[in-house]
Design a protein around this motif. Structure first.
Motif, PDB file in Angstrom:
ATOM      1  N   MET A 149      27.135  91.644  52.077  1.00  0.00           N
ATOM      2  CA  MET A 149      26.775  90.668  53.097  1.00  0.00           C
ATOM      3  C   MET A 149      25.304  90.833  53.470  1.00  0.00           C
ATOM      4  O   MET A 149      24.848  91.945  53.749  1.00  0.00           O
ATOM      5  N   ILE A 150      24.567  89.720  53.473  1.00  0.00           N
ATOM      6  CA  ILE A 150      23.135  89.809  53.776  1.00  0.00           C
ATOM      7  C   ILE A 150      22.757  89.134  55.094  1.00  0.00           C
ATOM      8  O   ILE A 150      21.658  89.360  55.594  1.00  0.00           O
ATOM      9  N   GLU A 151      23.658  88.319  55.660  1.00  0.00           N
ATOM     10  CA  GLU A 151      23.380  87.727  56.969  1.00  0.00           C
ATOM     11  C   GLU A 151      24.664  87.150  57.534  1.00  0.00           C
ATOM     12  O   GLU A 151      25.631  86.909  56.807  1.00  0.00           O
ATOM     13  N   GLN A 152      24.673  86.929  58.856  1.00  0.00           N
ATOM     14  CA  GLN A 152      25.858  86.362  59.492  1.00  0.00           C
ATOM     15  C   GLN A 152      25.490  85.631  60.776  1.00  0.00           C
ATOM     16  O   GLN A 152      24.448  85.885  61.379  1.00  0.00           O
ATOM     17  N   ALA A 153      26.372  84.720  61.184  1.00  0.00           N
ATOM     18  CA  ALA A 153      26.260  84.034  62.470  1.00  0.00           C
ATOM     19  C   ALA A 153      27.547  84.337  63.218  1.00  0.00           C
ATOM     20  O   ALA A 153      28.622  83.858  62.838  1.00  0.00           O
ATOM     21  N   PRO A 154      27.490  85.166  64.275  1.00  0.00           N
ATOM     22  CA  PRO A 154      28.707  85.588  64.987  1.00  0.00           C
ATOM     23  C   PRO A 154      29.519  84.413  65.518  1.00  0.00           C
ATOM     24  O   PRO A 154      28.969  83.409  65.970  1.00  0.00           O
ATOM     25  N   GLY A 155      30.840  84.543  65.459  1.00  0.00           N
ATOM     26  CA  GLY A 155      31.743  83.491  65.900  1.00  0.00           C
ATOM     27  C   GLY A 155      31.683  83.245  67.395  1.00  0.00           C
ATOM     28  O   GLY A 155      31.137  84.044  68.159  1.00  0.00           O
ATOM     29  N   ARG A 156      32.314  82.139  67.811  1.00  0.00           N
ATOM     30  CA  ARG A 156      32.287  81.711  69.209  1.00  0.00           C
ATOM     31  C   ARG A 156      33.464  82.233  70.021  1.00  0.00           C
ATOM     32  O   ARG A 156      33.460  82.145  71.245  1.00  0.00           O
ATOM     33  N   PHE A 157      34.475  82.766  69.339  1.00  0.00           N
ATOM     34  CA  PHE A 157      35.658  83.235  70.055  1.00  0.00           C
ATOM     35  C   PHE A 157      35.423  84.612  70.674  1.00  0.00           C
ATOM     36  O   PHE A 157      34.633  85.409  70.146  1.00  0.00           O
ATOM     37  N   PRO A 158      36.095  84.912  71.814  1.00  0.00           N
ATOM     38  CA  PRO A 158      35.975  86.253  72.408  1.00  0.00           C
ATOM     39  C   PRO A 158      36.342  87.355  71.413  1.00  0.00           C
ATOM     40  O   PRO A 158      35.693  88.397  71.352  1.00  0.00           O
ATOM     41  N   PHE A 159      37.408  87.110  70.633  1.00  0.00           N
ATOM     42  CA  PHE A 159      37.777  88.058  69.574  1.00  0.00           C
ATOM     43  C   PHE A 159      37.292  87.490  68.250  1.00  0.00           C
ATOM     44  O   PHE A 159      37.681  86.397  67.846  1.00  0.00           O
ATOM     45  N   LYS A 160      36.406  88.209  67.587  1.00  0.00           N
ATOM     46  CA  LYS A 160      35.828  87.720  66.332  1.00  0.00           C
ATOM     47  C   LYS A 160      35.588  88.882  65.386  1.00  0.00           C
ATOM     48  O   LYS A 160      35.514  90.034  65.803  1.00  0.00           O
ATOM     49  N   PHE A 161      35.446  88.533  64.114  1.00  0.00           N
ATOM     50  CA  PHE A 161      35.163  89.531  63.091  1.00  0.00           C
ATOM     51  C   PHE A 161      33.665  89.587  62.841  1.00  0.00           C
ATOM     52  O   PHE A 161      33.023  88.556  62.628  1.00  0.00           O
ATOM     53  N   LEU A 162      33.107  90.801  62.859  1.00  0.00           N
ATOM     54  CA  LEU A 162      31.683  91.007  62.587  1.00  0.00           C
ATOM     55  C   LEU A 162      31.529  92.114  61.557  1.00  0.00           C
ATOM     56  O   LEU A 162      32.317  93.055  61.511  1.00  0.00           O
ATOM     57  N   GLY A 163      30.493  91.998  60.748  1.00  0.00           N
ATOM     58  CA  GLY A 163      30.186  93.050  59.780  1.00  0.00           C
ATOM     59  C   GLY A 163      28.761  93.522  59.967  1.00  0.00           C
ATOM     60  O   GLY A 163      27.989  92.917  60.709  1.00  0.00           O
ATOM     61  N   GLU A 164      28.419  94.596  59.296  1.00  0.00           N
ATOM     62  CA  GLU A 164      27.049  95.091  59.324  1.00  0.00           C
ATOM     63  C   GLU A 164      26.297  94.544  58.120  1.00  0.00           C
ATOM     64  O   GLU A 164      26.867  94.389  57.035  1.00  0.00           O
ATOM     65  N   ILE A 165      25.028  94.221  58.300  1.00  0.00           N
ATOM     66  CA  ILE A 165      24.214  93.764  57.183  1.00  0.00           C
ATOM     67  C   ILE A 165      24.225  94.853  56.106  1.00  0.00           C
ATOM     68  O   ILE A 165      24.016  96.028  56.391  1.00  0.00           O
ATOM     69  N   GLY A 166      24.500  94.463  54.879  1.00  0.00           N
ATOM     70  CA  GLY A 166      24.615  95.436  53.808  1.00  0.00           C
ATOM     71  C   GLY A 166      26.042  95.877  53.557  1.00  0.00           C
ATOM     72  O   GLY A 166      26.294  96.665  52.647  1.00  0.00           O
ATOM     73  N   MET A 167      26.978  95.380  54.373  1.00  0.00           N
ATOM     74  CA  MET A 167      28.391  95.733  54.208  1.00  0.00           C
ATOM     75  C   MET A 167      28.877  95.344  52.817  1.00  0.00           C
ATOM     76  O   MET A 167      28.612  94.258  52.328  1.00  0.00           O
ATOM     77  N   ARG A 168      29.588  96.251  52.157  1.00  0.00           N
ATOM     78  CA  ARG A 168      30.118  96.004  50.826  1.00  0.00           C
ATOM     79  C   ARG A 168      31.528  95.433  50.921  1.00  0.00           C
ATOM     80  O   ARG A 168      32.324  95.865  51.751  1.00  0.00           O
ATOM     81  N   ILE A 169      31.816  94.485  50.049  1.00  0.00           N
ATOM     82  CA  ILE A 169      33.096  93.797  50.071  1.00  0.00           C
ATOM     83  C   ILE A 169      33.669  93.784  48.661  1.00  0.00           C
ATOM     84  O   ILE A 169      32.972  93.443  47.700  1.00  0.00           O
TER      85      ILE A 169
END
Length: 263
Positions: free
Chosen positions: A122-142
């Motif tokens: 993952m190289i970038e993200q836009a955090p979700g609008r819900f109170p409970f959301k999934f977030l990762g760290e830049i560079g996270m491997r999937i």
């Protein structure tokens, strides 16, 4: 015509450069970091040699130490060099407004990633609008095996590259929905190509769903993918087709900016 044989230039290698590249590859596979002793043991190079290589890389900004000062981790500078090497150094700049728009429409965290060795990163993200959301760290491997972004890219690679990458998969079983064999996985990639988007139906974490679509460069190569991740309650399977097509539409907009002709 006589077939040209592969030529080895090993006798011209620069030993210290080769060692540094081996360290790069090792750290790329261990994003939580390694100690000097662990790097030395894995590469079979002396601790003194590893120490000098790490000092050089650290001074140049390519590696950093963790908070405890024990482990060495790759920096974002090195990742940025990799993206530039693919000719997509401005992909984040050309994608972020579109990714944010996708996040605003769908509500879930929207992410951008690309292939790095045998994983998606993952190289970038836009955090979700819900109170409970999934977030990762830049560079996270999937994992390519179970992830929507990984499938979205793999499905559009050449046959040889797909065979090579799928052939090296270990097919670990994470949940009851995990695809655990090559035949079924290749069928899954065919389905991705037919639909235009990829899905993760709780294949790595039960109850967590993911939908993604490929991003193409001017040559039609899948250089990246965008995706959203959400709980099954907000992203149920019956909505996959509707949401998947929306994501593919946003991915196509990024592809157009990169010079890909959709006609």
């Amino acid at each position: 015509m006589k077939k040209r044989e592969n030529i080895s230039y090993e006798r011209y290698h620069i030993p210290n450069l080769k060692r540094a590249l081996d360290v790069f590859e090792l750290l790329a596979k261990n994003n939580s970091g390694l100690t000097l002793s662990e790097i030395s043991a894995a590469t079979k190079y002396s601790k003194n040699s590893i120490f000098r290589i790490i000092c050089t890389l650290q001074d140049c900004g390519y590696v950093v130490k963790d908070n405890d000062g024990r482990k060495i981790v790759m920096s974002r500078k090195l990742a940025a060099l990799g993206y530039a090497g693919f000719g997509e150094s401005n992909i984040v700049e050309k994608s972020m407004d579109i990714i944010r728009a996708m996040r605003d429409e769908l509500g879930e965290t929207a992410m951008l990633g690309t292939l790095l060795q045998d994983e998606c990163v993952m190289i970038e993200q836009a955090p979700g609008r819900f109170p409970f959301k999934f977030l990762g760290e830049i560079g996270m491997r999937i994992s390519l095996q179970v992830s929507a972004p990984g499938k979205a890219i793999l499905a559009y690679l050449s046959g040889d590259e797909v065979s090579q990458r799928v052939g090296s998969m270990k097919f670990v079983k994470y949940t009851e929905n995990t695809i655990t064999n090559k035949r079924d996985y290749l069928k899954e990639l065919e389905n991705v190509r037919a639909l235009g988007y990829a899905s993760d139906y709780g294949e790595e974490i039960a109850g967590v769903h993911c939908l993604g679509a490929p991003v193409f460069n001017a040559h039609g190569y899948p250089v990246a993918s965008i995706w959203i991740t959400g709980p099954a309650s907000r992203l149920p399977r019956e909505k996959f087709d509707e949401v998947g097509k929306i994501i593919r539409g946003y991915a196509d907009k990024i592809s157009e900016r990169l010079g890909y002709n959709l006609i």
